[in-house]
Motif scaffolding. Structure first.
Motif: not given
Length: 54
Positions: A1-21
């Motif tokens: 995975m490219k660094p940019r793609d990994a960062l985008v994945f992590d940020i989207n996951d962070l947003r999802r977790i914050l929304k769920e909580d």
């Protein structure tokens, strides 16, 4: 995975977790934006890693 793609994945996951909580608000959005902007300007040996971060 490219660094940019990994960062985008992590940020989207962070947003999802914050929304769920129930913690995704103006303050957390601002912090995430600061984090993204940091990596937009991150350079190592004069090479930009994240040229087009969304």
């Amino acid at each position: 995975m490219k660094p940019r793609d990994a960062l985008v994945f992590d940020i989207n996951d962070l947003r999802r977790i914050l929304k769920e909580d129930g913690l995704y608000n103006q303050e957390t959005r601002k912090k995430i934006e600061e984090y993204i902007n940091y990596y937009r300007t991150y350079e190592h040996n004069d090479v930009k890693i994240f040229d087009e971060l969304e």
